[in-house]
Design a protein around this motif. Structure first.
Motif, PDB file in Angstrom:
ATOM      1  N   ASP A 157       3.665  -6.193   9.422  1.00  0.00           N
ATOM      2  CA  ASP A 157       2.593  -5.674  10.283  1.00  0.00           C
ATOM      3  C   ASP A 157       3.145  -4.975  11.516  1.00  0.00           C
ATOM      4  N   GLU A 185       2.699  -1.375  16.072  1.00  0.00           N
ATOM      5  CA  GLU A 185       2.018  -1.647  14.808  1.00  0.00           C
ATOM      6  C   GLU A 185       2.473  -0.680  13.731  1.00  0.00           C
ATOM      7  N   ASP A 216      -1.002   0.963   8.095  1.00  0.00           N
ATOM      8  CA  ASP A 216      -1.693   0.144   7.097  1.00  0.00           C
ATOM      9  C   ASP A 216      -1.743   0.959   5.805  1.00  0.00           C
ATOM     10  N   LYS A 263     -10.714  -9.169   3.836  1.00  0.00           N
ATOM     11  CA  LYS A 263      -9.739  -8.087   3.676  1.00  0.00           C
ATOM     12  C   LYS A 263     -10.267  -7.003   2.754  1.00  0.00           C
ATOM     13  N   LYS A 303     -10.331  -3.285   4.239  1.00  0.00           N
ATOM     14  CA  LYS A 303      -9.374  -2.297   3.738  1.00  0.00           C
ATOM     15  C   LYS A 303     -10.018  -1.178   2.934  1.00  0.00           C
TER      16      LYS A 303
END
Length: 425
Positions: free
Chosen positions: A304, A329, A332, A364, A368
């Motif tokens: 992450d 970060e 993703d 999630k 996502k």
């Protein structure tokens, strides 16, 4: 130094041997070099002179050549190649390969080589379907030999069915895929066609048999490493074994598989194109470069966070207080793929959880934007172990698979994917 790829072509004794001439022409046209080993039976269908003229190299036919053994030797002959192609691979040749028999030049160098091997079978339909041949194929797959399934059609013997040698253009495409797709991606050919992580599990039946035939499946596996300085990094305990098993199962089901792998020490499954990366940003770039894909399965445990600044030199101790580590970060990858203009038709994410497995997985899934979440309980030894327990979460509901060997989890997941794809079409 030449960077041309080197193919060692072993030609068995079947009527399909005549297609070897066209295959040699295509290999040369692709800028590769080719050396030929012609079996005694193969010489009944095509002559050494023809192969030598087309390949522009001497054709090797016997283990007992004093000149060849003095200057090159059967072991060196195979080790100079990037890929050994057995075409046509007759039932007799496959049986000898599976049994470890080395009674002529072709079988001796196959037993002595550590170079990846691609076998392209061709034989009568009855011979192909015989239990002995199917048993030999399973042994060869378990040994890490890649098998290109034969076509179905009319045969020289007058029968119809599977066993016909694929067209030379299709074989050439398979050779090129295994050596790299030409996009500039560098593959580790020394490990490219390693053992099959399905560990002896029954293979999918040929043909229909191959429910993902013609589909491109994109898979990520393993951890990422985020450097802090030249000797330290941020990582996790992912072994990559579940992702590699899924890649093997997808290839067994007939898919064209691209495996983007983090830093793991696992052999590449037979029939899989592998791209090695280290960091999350490298993995994201490799995933996007592999698009379009029909199916994407994001198994990798992507870090992450990364160090906001990667020190050029090893960070030294200064007093008693540890140096501050500022984090940034990482991208993703799963969410980015869900919003990509080339979004795969079926997008599957993995979630490593230690508690409230189903609840966290549903959250999630919504967050996502993917189609399924496969949540695995990573408490205990799952990340480095042989077994896995998973929850499959979709918009329609969920199902739980109790603890199973990772190859079996992979096979069941690919079967579920195949069923879903078939029903949607």
């Amino acid at each position: 130094m030449s960077t041309a790829r080197h193919i060692l072509l072993i030609i068995g004794g079947g009527i399909a041997a005549y297609k070897a001439s066209e295959l040699i022409r295509l290999i040369k046209k692709a800028g590769m070099t080719v050396r030929c080993v012609l079996t005694e039976s193969g010489a009944q269908f095509v002559t050494p002179m023809t192969l030598a003229a087309l390949s522009e190299n001497e054709v090797h036919t016997t283990l007992w050549s004093l000149k060849d053994e003095a200057e090159m030797g059967h072991i060196q002959l195979s080790r100079e190649a990037d890929l050994v192609v057995v075409c046509p691979a007759t039932a007799n040749l496959l049986a000898k390969m599976a049994g470890g028999i080395a009674d002529d030049l072709a079988t001796t160098l196959l037993l002595a080589t550590d170079t990846p091997v691609l076998a392209v079978p061709a034989m009568n339909v009855r011979m192909w379907e015989h239990a002995a041949t199917q048993r030999n194929l399973e042994q060869l797959k378990a040994d890490g030999i890649a098998i290109m399934p034969p076509d179905e059609g009319d045969m020289a013997c007058g029968e119809y069915g599977p066993g016909r040698l694929p067209d030379p253009e299709a074989i050439m495409a398979e050779i090129s895929r295994r050596l790299g797709d030409g996009s500039g991606t560098t593959l580790d050919t020394a490990s490219e066609l390693g053992p099959n992580p399905l560990d002896g599990q029954p293979a999918f039946a040929p043909d229909a048999h191959r429910p993902l035939h013609g589909r491109h499946v994109l898979i990520t596996a393993g951890p990422t490493r985020e450097p802090i300085d030249p000797v330290r990094y941020i990582a996790n305990r992912s072994s990559g074994r579940q992702g590699f098993a899924i890649a093997a199962a997808a290839a067994e089901a007939g898919a064209d598989v691209t495996l983007v792998a983090g830093p793991v020490h696992l052999p590449t499954p037979a029939g899989v194109m592998r791209v090695d990366v280290e960091t999350a940003r490298e993995m994201e770039a490799a995933v996007h470069a592999a698009l379009p894909a029909d199916i994407a399965i994001m198994v990798a445990a992507v870090a992450d966070w990364r160090a906001a600044e990667n020190a050029d030199q090893k960070i030294k101790k200064k007093g008693d207080a540890p140096p501050p580590l500022k984090l940034a970060e990482n991208p993703d990858i799963l969410a980015g793929l869900a919003n990509h203009k080339a979004r795969p038709g079926l997008l599957i994410g993995f979630a490593a959880e230690t508690e409230n497995i189903a609840e966290h997985a549903r959250a999630k899934l919504a967050r996502k934007g993917c189609d399924w979440i496969v949540a695995n309980d990573v408490s205990g030894d799952v990340m480095g172990g042989d077994e896995n327990s998973v929850h499959i979460i979709t918009a329609e509901g969920s199902e739980i698979w109790e603890r199973l060997p990772k190859p079996e989890v992979a096979r069941r997941l690919v079967e579920k994917i195949s069923t879903t794809i078939t029903e949607e079409n």
